[in-house]
Design an enzyme around this catalytic site. Structure first.
Site, PDB file in Angstrom:
ATOM      1  CG  ASP A 103     108.903  10.673  67.695  1.00  0.00           C
ATOM      2  OD1 ASP A 103     108.868  10.099  68.779  1.00  0.00           O
ATOM      3  OD2 ASP A 103     109.675  10.352  66.764  1.00  0.00           O
ATOM      4  CB  ALA A 104     106.616  16.863  66.783  1.00  0.00           C
ATOM      5  CE1 TYR A 146     103.726   8.282  62.457  1.00  0.00           C
ATOM      6  CE2 TYR A 146     104.909   8.212  60.364  1.00  0.00           C
ATOM      7  CZ  TYR A 146     103.979   7.677  61.240  1.00  0.00           C
ATOM      8  OH  TYR A 146     103.296   6.548  60.888  1.00  0.00           O
ATOM      9  CG  ASP A 147     102.870  12.367  66.308  1.00  0.00           C
ATOM     10  OD1 ASP A 147     102.927  11.224  65.809  1.00  0.00           O
ATOM     11  OD2 ASP A 147     103.199  12.624  67.483  1.00  0.00           O
ATOM     12  CB  SER A 187     105.799 -28.173  63.523  1.00  0.00           C
ATOM     13  OG  SER A 187     105.652 -29.539  63.280  1.00  0.00           O
ATOM     14  CD  GLU A 210     115.749 -18.686  59.429  1.00  0.00           C
ATOM     15  OE1 GLU A 210     114.536 -18.783  59.472  1.00  0.00           O
ATOM     16  OE2 GLU A 210     116.377 -18.427  58.391  1.00  0.00           O
ATOM     17  CE  LYS A 233     111.415 -23.620  67.081  1.00  0.00           C
ATOM     18  NZ  LYS A 233     110.425 -23.175  68.059  1.00  0.00           N
ATOM     19  CG  ASP A 283     109.175 -18.752  72.801  1.00  0.00           C
ATOM     20  OD1 ASP A 283     108.342 -19.418  72.162  1.00  0.00           O
ATOM     21  OD2 ASP A 283     109.461 -18.950  73.988  1.00  0.00           O
ATOM     22  NE  ARG A 324     102.710 -24.332  62.576  1.00  0.00           N
ATOM     23  CZ  ARG A 324     102.455 -25.394  63.316  1.00  0.00           C
ATOM     24  NH1 ARG A 324     101.764 -25.272  64.426  1.00  0.00           N
ATOM     25  NH2 ARG A 324     102.887 -26.580  62.954  1.00  0.00           N
ATOM     26  CD  GLU A 362     107.148 -17.481  65.856  1.00  0.00           C
ATOM     27  OE1 GLU A 362     106.990 -17.997  64.722  1.00  0.00           O
ATOM     28  OE2 GLU A 362     106.987 -18.121  66.903  1.00  0.00           O
ATOM     29  CE1 TYR A 375     108.843 -19.216  59.945  1.00  0.00           C
ATOM     30  CE2 TYR A 375     109.080 -17.776  61.847  1.00  0.00           C
ATOM     31  CZ  TYR A 375     108.403 -18.769  61.177  1.00  0.00           C
ATOM     32  OH  TYR A 375     107.288 -19.315  61.735  1.00  0.00           O
ATOM     33  CE  LYS A 406     113.913 -22.042  58.499  1.00  0.00           C
ATOM     34  NZ  LYS A 406     113.252 -20.743  58.370  1.00  0.00           N
ATOM     35  CE  LYS A 416     112.464 -25.690  71.518  1.00  0.00           C
ATOM     36  NZ  LYS A 416     111.220 -26.403  71.353  1.00  0.00           N
ATOM     37  CB  CYS A 429     106.007   1.090 104.862  1.00  0.00           C
ATOM     38  SG  CYS A 429     107.568   1.244 103.987  1.00  0.00           S
ATOM     39  CB  CYS A 476     109.032   4.483 106.803  1.00  0.00           C
ATOM     40  SG  CYS A 476     107.365   4.364 106.132  1.00  0.00           S
ATOM     41  CB  CYS A 480     104.841   2.926 101.776  1.00  0.00           C
ATOM     42  SG  CYS A 480     105.405   4.151 102.950  1.00  0.00           S
ATOM     43  CB  CYS A 529     108.754   5.958 102.867  1.00  0.00           C
ATOM     44  SG  CYS A 529     109.442   4.309 102.920  1.00  0.00           S
TER      45      CYS A 529
HETATM   46  S1  IVH Z   1     110.727 -22.438  60.015  1.00  0.00           S
HETATM   47  C1  IVH Z   1     109.175 -25.440  57.407  1.00  0.00           C
HETATM   48  N1  IVH Z   1     112.110 -20.572  61.247  1.00  0.00           N
HETATM   49  O1  IVH Z   1     108.891 -22.507  65.343  1.00  0.00           O
HETATM   50  C2  IVH Z   1     109.734 -24.616  58.445  1.00  0.00           C
HETATM   51  N2  IVH Z   1     110.224 -21.486  62.339  1.00  0.00           N
HETATM   52  O2  IVH Z   1     108.160 -25.704  65.077  1.00  0.00           O
HETATM   53  C3  IVH Z   1     108.741 -24.103  59.402  1.00  0.00           C
HETATM   54  N3  IVH Z   1     109.759 -20.466  64.526  1.00  0.00           N
HETATM   55  O3  IVH Z   1     105.634 -22.450  64.982  1.00  0.00           O
HETATM   56  C4  IVH Z   1     109.172 -23.123  60.364  1.00  0.00           C
HETATM   57  N4  IVH Z   1     111.430 -19.052  64.532  1.00  0.00           N
HETATM   58  O4  IVH Z   1     106.604 -20.313  64.079  1.00  0.00           O
HETATM   59  C5  IVH Z   1     111.056 -21.395  61.309  1.00  0.00           C
HETATM   60  N5  IVH Z   1     113.395 -18.887  62.215  1.00  0.00           N
HETATM   61  C6  IVH Z   1     112.349 -19.723  62.255  1.00  0.00           C
HETATM   62  C7  IVH Z   1     111.488 -19.751  63.375  1.00  0.00           C
HETATM   63  C8  IVH Z   1     110.428 -20.658  63.370  1.00  0.00           C
HETATM   64  C9  IVH Z   1     110.383 -19.498  65.192  1.00  0.00           C
HETATM   65  C10 IVH Z   1     108.561 -21.211  65.019  1.00  0.00           C
HETATM   66  C11 IVH Z   1     107.496 -21.356  63.973  1.00  0.00           C
HETATM   67  C12 IVH Z   1     106.812 -22.654  64.266  1.00  0.00           C
HETATM   68  C13 IVH Z   1     107.800 -23.363  65.113  1.00  0.00           C
HETATM   69  C14 IVH Z   1     108.302 -24.578  64.355  1.00  0.00           C
END
Ligand code: IVH
Length: 667
Positions: free
Chosen positions: A35-36, A38-39, A84, A118, A120, A122, A141, A177, A229, A291, A315, A409, A412, A427, A432
């Site tokens: 790291d050093a 790199y810095d 979506s 793959e 999903k 969040d 998006r 994402e 993705y 997909k 889901k 506390c 104690c 505390c 303690c």
């Molecule tokens: S594919 C046409 N792949 O889920 C396909 N979406 O409702 C469009 N998301 O807001 C999305 N992981 O950001 C895809 N592996 C993944 C994902 C993914 C998360 C989110 C995406 C979108 C929502 C889709």
């Protein structure tokens, strides 16, 4: 002109190195240099750029730290909309979807049907735009058709390269994402808590909020990362989704892990497998995306409304549940922080029985209007500690009552107080017992004294048996005392004693960090240990002296000064010194030499590369710094030195030319 061309080349060469090593570290997780190191590359680049602002380009790695705050966000119209997904709740829904896909494709195509699964993620959906391999724009998006231009903020995300490797299409829009890993999220929240600041509710909101910051510096400070993705514009170059993901990987982008399947059975099996392992992924996921792999088949299937027919999201069950808040008790941590904890009627959330959850602090409970006896919503997000999110006010019976933070506390009995402007009640008693045990656990941990075999459970056991009351007692433990304990025996007792002995060799920065002074992490400990010895600190240092150290601010300095002024702490340190632990100041480099303890700035065009001067300064005991201040001892100025030279003159700093510098070193 020749000089400027040389500088440009030098800057480009440095950028290449910084990019390369940045990628090894941030994307491939396989750093080749420390790291050093790199810095120092990074600092050199930054110094050169600040002297030659006309050579700064937006794709320089230094520009990731964030430019000026934005007024607001420009709109970006997605030429190819960001769709979506429709959802599958049960595996039966997946099979129905598969049957429809097959029907729509017809028997000939069906034979060639393959799926990709793959995770999903969040987080926040974004679209990147690369033109001729350079990152030119990043957008959220938004509503799928129109998003916001967040280029400045995305430039601060280290896993988004500013240049692509290989021969990417002229225009490429990788989509994915932005998210924050669970470990980073927890670390950040612990820091917020330690500093008495409000905690963040969950990684997704924090990631989304960070990307939509008007000030890119704020974004840069958050541990954001990205997984790609898919592709918007530019997708036409690939024959399948899996081929496009493989290509993205080759361009140096971080790609969401994926699997290719020949049958829906295999897809279902993958979905079930991930549902079980969802909390071990390290980041928040809420399902598995399935997909159709072939691009031709995707086109044939098309989209309905805003979702493609060729993809579906399986889901997971939400990691939230409802239960009754029986009571609130208060936990006391190592730094004395009193944290309210919820005692719940046990509830099964995502296969785990939850009966405790965090309520963070007093303000959180008030803001959310949570009452003891309420029915509450509890959320479990991956490895994040379960938390009470909100009360279900519609179900109140009138029997509920408000929680009050104790003024003493609970462990104690000494007074607990909440400093003005902070969210945390503490505390004040450093003796303690609750703090003592937490401190022992911190002391033996890997990042502190690293006493192998001496984990949290062992610490609690010895503590409860009265064998150790504080960290100094660890060094008085005898094998004969440990041997008779159940499950231990001679061999493990001897091993433990050996590890304890070995820990005496840990260098002072480790010892300082292990002391557990509030706000003093490993890096801060290192900085302090380079300037002060244990003896110096015991004699008493003023907070102002500590703030003279680069990287140490007022809050940290006050906490350190206060810690060493307390008698109990002083007595503990004296015992540790007698035991033979290391409290010697460490040197950042040689402490002797003509430049010992001096800070030197180098500016302008010189006959040798900057790295030469850095090496010479450090070898002579000095420190190379990039900006001039009243703490600067010398400025070495070459041709065309600008603002730094003026600043040095104003501050009365001694200015040397190259000959003067060499002369100084030969004394
Ligand atoms: S594919 C046409 N792949 O889920 C396909 N979406 O409702 C469009 N998301 O807001 C999305 N992981 O950001 C895809 N592996 C993944 C994902 C993914 C998360 C989110 C995406 C979108 C929502 C889709």
């Amino acid at each position: 002109m020749v000089a400027i061309e040389d500088t440009r080349k030098q800057i480009e060469a440095l950028r290449e190195q910084v990019r390369y090593h940045g990628r090894r570290y941030y994307i491939e997780d396989a750093p080749e240099i420390s790291d050093a190191e790199y810095d120092s590359l990074y600092n050199e680049l930054e110094a050169l750029e600040s002297e030659n602002p006309e050579l700064v380009t937006p794709d320089s790695p230094t520009q990731r730290v964030g430019g000026e705050p934005l007024e607001g966000f420009e709109e970006v119209r997605h030429a190819i909309p960001m769709l979506s997904l429709s959802n599958a709740r049960k595996t039966g829904d997946l099979r129905e979807w598969d049957a429809r896909v097959r029907r729509l494709l017809g028997p000939e195509e069906e034979a060639r049907l393959r799926y990709v699964t793959e995770l999903k993620i969040d987080g926040l959906a974004i679209s990147l735009r690369y033109e001729n391999g350079r990152f030119v724009r990043g957008a959220t998006r938004g509503n799928g058709a129109v998003g916001e231009d967040v280029t400045h903020n995305l430039r601060t995300v280290r896993s988004i390269p500013d240049r692509l490797d290989g021969d990417a299409p002229e225009v490429l829009e990788p989509r994915g994402e932005v998210y924050i890993g669970l470990e980073d999220f927890e670390k950040l929240n612990r820091r917020q808590e330690a500093e008495g600041k409000p905690v963040y509710a969950n990684p997704r909101n924090l990631a989304a909020g960070s990307i939509r910051q008007l000030d890119p510096k704020m974004t840069a400070a958050r541990p954001l990362t990205v997984f790609l993705y898919g592709i918007g514009e530019g997708y036409g170059d690939y024959e399948s989704h899996s081929a496009s993901l493989a290509a993205l990987k080759n361009y140096g982008l971080r790609v969401n892990p994926y699997e290719v399947h020949e049958s829906i059975d295999s897809v279902v099996e993958a979905c079930e497998r991930w549902a079980e392992r969802r909390t071990s992924v390290g980041y928040q996921i809420d399902g598995v995306v399935v997909k159709v792999d072939s691009r031709g088949q995707q086109e044939q299937l098309g989209s309905v409304q805003k979702a493609p027919r060729w993809a579906i999201a399986y889901k997971f069950e939400p990691l939230a549940g409802r239960t009754r808040l029986q009571n609130i008790f208060v936990h006391v941590g190592r730094t004395g922080a009193l944290t309210p904890q919820a005692v719940l009627d046990p509830v099964n959330i995502g296969g785990v029985t939850i009966s405790r959850a965090t309520l963070h602090n007093e303000d959180y409970i008030k803001e959310k209007d949570i009452l003891v006896g309420d029915r509450v919503v509890v959320e479990r997000a991956g490895d994040v500690i379960p938390q009470v999110v909100r009360p279900v006010t519609e179900e109140r019976t009138g029997q509920e009552y408000a929680f009050e933070m104790p003024t003493e506390c609970p462990v104690c009995g000494e007074p607990a107080s909440r400093p003005e402007g902070e969210a945390v009640t503490r505390c004040v008693n450093t003796r303690c017992p609750a703090q003592a045990l937490e401190h022992i656990i911190h002391w033996v941990s890997k990042s502190a004294m690293d006493i192998d075999g001496f984990g949290e459970k062992m610490a609690a056991r010895f503590f409860e048996l009265g064998m150790i009351k504080d960290v100094a007692d660890i060094y008085g433990l005898k094998a004969e005392q440990i041997e008779p304990l159940e499950g231990l025996g001679q061999k493990s007792a001897e091993n433990l004693i050996r590890s304890i002995e070995r820990s005496k060799e840990q260098p002072f920065p480790r010892v300082l960090y292990a002391l557990g002074v509030r706000h003093v992490g490993a890096v801060t400990a290192e900085l302090i240990a380079e300037r002060f010895s244990g003896e110096d600190l015991l004699r008493g240092v003023e907070a102002e002296k500590l703030t003279e150290i680069d990287g140490i601010g007022g809050v940290v300095a006050r906490a350190v000064a206060e810690y060493f002024s307390l008698e109990d702490n002083q007595a503990l340190i004296e015992r540790l010194m007698e035991i033979g632990l290391d409290f010697e100041r460490v040197s950042a480099g040689p402490t002797e030499g003509p430049l010992a303890g001096m800070r030197v700035v180098v500016t302008g065009t010189l006959s040798r590369p900057r790295s030469y001067f850095v090496e010479r300064i450090e070898a002579a005991g000095g420190t190379f710094t990039s900006s001039v201040s009243s703490n600067t001892d010398y400025v070495v100025a070459g041709d065309g030195a600008g603002s730094k030279l003026n600043k040095a003159r104003d501050a009365g700093v001694t200015i040397l030319d190259e000959d003067g510098f060499e002369g100084l070193l030969s004394t």
